[in-house]
Design a protein around this motif. Structure first.
Motif, PDB file in Angstrom:
ATOM      1  N   ALA A  42       0.851  -1.189   0.000  1.00 51.62           N
ATOM      2  CA  ALA A  42       0.000   0.000   0.000  1.00 51.62           C
ATOM      3  C   ALA A  42       0.887   1.239   0.000  1.00 51.62           C
ATOM      4  CB  ALA A  42      -0.898   0.004   1.228  1.00 51.62           C
ATOM      5  N   SER A  43       0.399   2.275  -0.626  1.00 54.86           N
ATOM      6  CA  SER A  43       1.170   3.518  -0.656  1.00 54.86           C
ATOM      7  C   SER A  43       0.867   4.350   0.578  1.00 54.86           C
ATOM      8  CB  SER A  43       0.840   4.306  -1.924  1.00 54.86           C
ATOM      9  OG  SER A  43      -0.531   4.614  -1.962  1.00 54.86           O
ATOM     10  N   ILE A  44       1.864   5.097   1.029  1.00 57.77           N
ATOM     11  CA  ILE A  44       1.696   6.039   2.132  1.00 57.77           C
ATOM     12  C   ILE A  44       1.723   7.417   1.505  1.00 57.77           C
ATOM     13  CG2 ILE A  44       2.677   6.918   4.277  1.00 57.77           C
ATOM     14  CD1 ILE A  44       3.953   4.145   4.645  1.00 57.77           C
ATOM     15  N   GLU A  45       0.654   8.163   1.710  1.00 56.48           N
ATOM     16  CA  GLU A  45       0.484   9.445   1.030  1.00 56.48           C
ATOM     17  C   GLU A  45       0.439  10.603   2.017  1.00 56.48           C
ATOM     18  OE1 GLU A  45      -3.225   8.756  -0.942  1.00 56.48           O
ATOM     19  OE2 GLU A  45      -2.278   7.666  -2.592  1.00 56.48           O
ATOM     20  N   LEU A  46       0.819  11.768   1.509  1.00 58.16           N
ATOM     21  CA  LEU A  46       0.672  12.985   2.295  1.00 58.16           C
ATOM     22  C   LEU A  46      -0.788  13.403   2.324  1.00 58.16           C
ATOM     23  CD1 LEU A  46       3.685  15.133   1.016  1.00 58.16           C
ATOM     24  CD2 LEU A  46       3.531  13.810   3.126  1.00 58.16           C
ATOM     25  N   ASN A  47      -1.116  14.317   3.197  1.00 58.54           N
ATOM     26  CA  ASN A  47      -2.487  14.814   3.292  1.00 58.54           C
ATOM     27  C   ASN A  47      -2.659  16.054   2.407  1.00 58.54           C
ATOM     28  OD1 ASN A  47      -5.103  14.950   4.121  1.00 58.54           O
ATOM     29  ND2 ASN A  47      -4.664  15.985   6.057  1.00 58.54           N
ATOM     30  N   ASP A  48      -2.205  15.935   1.154  1.00 55.91           N
ATOM     31  CA  ASP A  48      -2.294  17.066   0.235  1.00 55.91           C
ATOM     32  C   ASP A  48      -3.140  16.752  -0.998  1.00 55.91           C
ATOM     33  OD1 ASP A  48      -0.621  15.291  -0.981  1.00 55.91           O
ATOM     34  OD2 ASP A  48       0.879  16.784  -1.568  1.00 55.91           O
ATOM     35  N   ALA A  49      -4.076  15.842  -0.843  1.00 56.93           N
ATOM     36  CA  ALA A  49      -4.905  15.455  -1.989  1.00 56.93           C
ATOM     37  C   ALA A  49      -5.780  16.619  -2.445  1.00 56.93           C
ATOM     38  CB  ALA A  49      -5.787  14.269  -1.614  1.00 56.93           C
ATOM     39  N   LEU A  50      -6.102  16.623  -3.723  1.00 55.24           N
ATOM     40  CA  LEU A  50      -7.035  17.611  -4.251  1.00 55.24           C
ATOM     41  C   LEU A  50      -8.423  17.315  -3.719  1.00 55.24           C
ATOM     42  CD1 LEU A  50      -5.833  17.681  -7.961  1.00 55.24           C
ATOM     43  CD2 LEU A  50      -5.288  19.307  -6.136  1.00 55.24           C
ATOM     44  N   LEU A  51      -9.211  18.356  -3.541  1.00 53.10           N
ATOM     45  CA  LEU A  51     -10.563  18.186  -3.015  1.00 53.10           C
ATOM     46  C   LEU A  51     -11.574  18.410  -4.119  1.00 53.10           C
ATOM     47  CD1 LEU A  51     -10.162  20.148   0.333  1.00 53.10           C
ATOM     48  CD2 LEU A  51      -9.885  17.697  -0.058  1.00 53.10           C
ATOM     49  N   ASN A  52     -12.635  17.596  -4.080  1.00 54.06           N
ATOM     50  CA  ASN A  52     -13.699  17.778  -5.075  1.00 54.06           C
ATOM     51  C   ASN A  52     -14.714  18.812  -4.574  1.00 54.06           C
ATOM     52  OD1 ASN A  52     -15.195  16.474  -3.153  1.00 54.06           O
ATOM     53  ND2 ASN A  52     -15.331  14.537  -4.248  1.00 54.06           N
ATOM     54  N   ALA A  53     -15.820  18.941  -5.258  1.00 47.68           N
ATOM     55  CA  ALA A  53     -16.819  19.950  -4.910  1.00 47.68           C
ATOM     56  C   ALA A  53     -17.429  19.708  -3.538  1.00 47.68           C
ATOM     57  CB  ALA A  53     -17.916  19.978  -5.965  1.00 47.68           C
ATOM     58  N   SER A  54     -17.420  18.459  -3.080  1.00 45.31           N
ATOM     59  CA  SER A  54     -17.936  18.120  -1.750  1.00 45.31           C
ATOM     60  C   SER A  54     -16.853  18.166  -0.686  1.00 45.31           C
ATOM     61  CB  SER A  54     -18.551  16.724  -1.772  1.00 45.31           C
ATOM     62  OG  SER A  54     -19.570  16.651  -2.736  1.00 45.31           O
ATOM     63  N   LEU A  55     -15.698  18.719  -1.054  1.00 50.35           N
ATOM     64  CA  LEU A  55     -14.549  18.831  -0.161  1.00 50.35           C
ATOM     65  C   LEU A  55     -14.037  17.475   0.312  1.00 50.35           C
ATOM     66  CD1 LEU A  55     -15.519  21.964   1.928  1.00 50.35           C
ATOM     67  CD2 LEU A  55     -14.119  21.827  -0.131  1.00 50.35           C
ATOM     68  N   GLN A  56     -14.241  16.475  -0.507  1.00 47.14           N
ATOM     69  CA  GLN A  56     -13.700  15.145  -0.244  1.00 47.14           C
ATOM     70  C   GLN A  56     -12.425  14.971  -1.066  1.00 47.14           C
ATOM     71  OE1 GLN A  56     -15.017  12.965   2.036  1.00 47.14           O
ATOM     72  NE2 GLN A  56     -16.300  14.740   2.512  1.00 47.14           N
ATOM     73  N   PRO A  57     -11.425  14.291  -0.519  1.00 48.27           N
ATOM     74  CA  PRO A  57     -10.180  14.103  -1.287  1.00 48.27           C
ATOM     75  C   PRO A  57     -10.419  13.242  -2.524  1.00 48.27           C
ATOM     76  CG  PRO A  57     -10.130  12.870   0.769  1.00 48.27           C
ATOM     77  CD  PRO A  57     -11.363  13.691   0.805  1.00 48.27           C
TER      78      PRO A  57
ATOM     79  N   SER B  73      -4.772  11.595  -6.015  1.00 47.74           N
ATOM     80  CA  SER B  73      -4.222  12.932  -6.239  1.00 47.74           C
ATOM     81  C   SER B  73      -3.232  13.346  -5.151  1.00 47.74           C
ATOM     82  CB  SER B  73      -5.346  13.962  -6.343  1.00 47.74           C
ATOM     83  OG  SER B  73      -6.063  14.055  -5.136  1.00 47.74           O
ATOM     84  N   ALA B  74      -3.089  12.548  -4.120  1.00 53.12           N
ATOM     85  CA  ALA B  74      -2.151  12.887  -3.044  1.00 53.12           C
ATOM     86  C   ALA B  74      -0.733  12.464  -3.430  1.00 53.12           C
ATOM     87  CB  ALA B  74      -2.566  12.196  -1.752  1.00 53.12           C
ATOM     88  N   THR B  75       0.227  13.090  -2.782  1.00 56.22           N
ATOM     89  CA  THR B  75       1.630  12.785  -3.049  1.00 56.22           C
ATOM     90  C   THR B  75       2.035  11.514  -2.324  1.00 56.22           C
ATOM     91  OG1 THR B  75       2.081  15.137  -3.214  1.00 56.22           O
ATOM     92  CG2 THR B  75       3.965  13.683  -2.899  1.00 56.22           C
ATOM     93  N   ILE B  76       2.594  10.568  -3.069  1.00 56.11           N
ATOM     94  CA  ILE B  76       3.078   9.321  -2.460  1.00 56.11           C
ATOM     95  C   ILE B  76       4.486   9.558  -1.934  1.00 56.11           C
ATOM     96  CG2 ILE B  76       3.680   6.920  -2.892  1.00 56.11           C
ATOM     97  CD1 ILE B  76       1.581   6.871  -5.079  1.00 56.11           C
ATOM     98  N   VAL B  77       4.693   9.243  -0.664  1.00 52.64           N
ATOM     99  CA  VAL B  77       6.019   9.444  -0.066  1.00 52.64           C
ATOM    100  C   VAL B  77       6.709   8.124   0.285  1.00 52.64           C
ATOM    101  CG1 VAL B  77       5.530  11.740   0.814  1.00 52.64           C
ATOM    102  CG2 VAL B  77       4.990   9.758   2.215  1.00 52.64           C
ATOM    103  N   ALA B  78       5.931   7.065   0.435  1.00 49.93           N
ATOM    104  CA  ALA B  78       6.529   5.785   0.811  1.00 49.93           C
ATOM    105  C   ALA B  78       5.550   4.668   0.477  1.00 49.93           C
ATOM    106  CB  ALA B  78       6.863   5.770   2.295  1.00 49.93           C
ATOM    107  N   PHE B  79       6.034   3.437   0.671  1.00 45.40           N
ATOM    108  CA  PHE B  79       5.190   2.256   0.480  1.00 45.40           C
ATOM    109  C   PHE B  79       5.342   1.351   1.687  1.00 45.40           C
ATOM    110  CE2 PHE B  79       5.876   3.825  -3.748  1.00 45.40           C
ATOM    111  CZ  PHE B  79       4.637   3.677  -4.345  1.00 45.40           C
ATOM    112  N   ARG B  80       4.270   0.600   1.972  1.00 47.43           N
ATOM    113  CA  ARG B  80       4.276  -0.306   3.118  1.00 47.43           C
ATOM    114  C   ARG B  80       3.770  -1.671   2.670  1.00 47.43           C
ATOM    115  NH1 ARG B  80       0.921   0.293   8.657  1.00 47.43           N
ATOM    116  NH2 ARG B  80       2.887   0.855   9.535  1.00 47.43           N
ATOM    117  N   CYS B  81       4.477  -2.682   3.133  1.00 47.60           N
ATOM    118  CA  CYS B  81       4.057  -4.051   2.854  1.00 47.60           C
ATOM    119  C   CYS B  81       3.106  -4.485   3.957  1.00 47.60           C
ATOM    120  CB  CYS B  81       5.269  -4.983   2.800  1.00 47.60           C
ATOM    121  SG  CYS B  81       4.814  -6.715   2.635  1.00 47.60           S
ATOM    122  N   ASN B  82       1.960  -4.994   3.580  1.00 46.09           N
ATOM    123  CA  ASN B  82       0.991  -5.475   4.566  1.00 46.09           C
ATOM    124  C   ASN B  82       1.275  -6.906   4.995  1.00 46.09           C
ATOM    125  OD1 ASN B  82      -0.487  -3.078   4.726  1.00 46.09           O
ATOM    126  ND2 ASN B  82      -1.628  -3.591   2.877  1.00 46.09           N
TER     127      ASN B  82
END
Ligand SMILES: [Zn+2]
Length: 98
Positions: free
Chosen positions: A60-75, A79-88
């Motif tokens: 799974a990717s680990i993302e920053l909290n900088d995703a773009l928001l839609n009209a309902s202000l939902q991410p 669209s968020a920046t991926i900074v790392a990956f994690r193995c489950n």
């Protein structure tokens, strides 16, 4: 160089140069677009699809909290920046390598 012929009613065929006006070629400069970002993200996810420690594909990717928001202000997913990956599988984490 592209040339466009121009019709001249009184022109004779004896001219050595062709009756054309040269136009400079327009070089289309390709700008970085949103589509390029999507392709770049897809390549990044594809390059990190397997765990480096155990080979599991449960990554799974680990993302920053900088995703773009839609009209309902939902991410907007993806669209968020991926900074790392994690193995489950083995919980190994590794940073994004460019
Ligand atoms: Zn793993």
């Amino acid at each position: 160089m592209s040339c466009i012929a121009i019709y001249r009613p009184g022109a004779t065929v004896t001219d050595e140069k062709p009756a054309t006006i040269p136009f400079p070629r327009v070089h289309k400069i390709r700008e970085y677009s949103a589509q390029d970002e999507v392709v770049e993200r897809a390549r990044l996810v594809h390059a990190n699809r397997c765990c480096q420690q155990c080979g599991s594909v449960a990554v799974a990717s680990i993302e920053l909290n900088d995703a773009l928001l839609n009209a309902s202000l939902q991410p907007i997913p993806g669209s968020a920046t991926i900074v790392a990956f994690r193995c489950n599988g083995c919980y190994h984490e590794w940073p994004v390598r460019q």
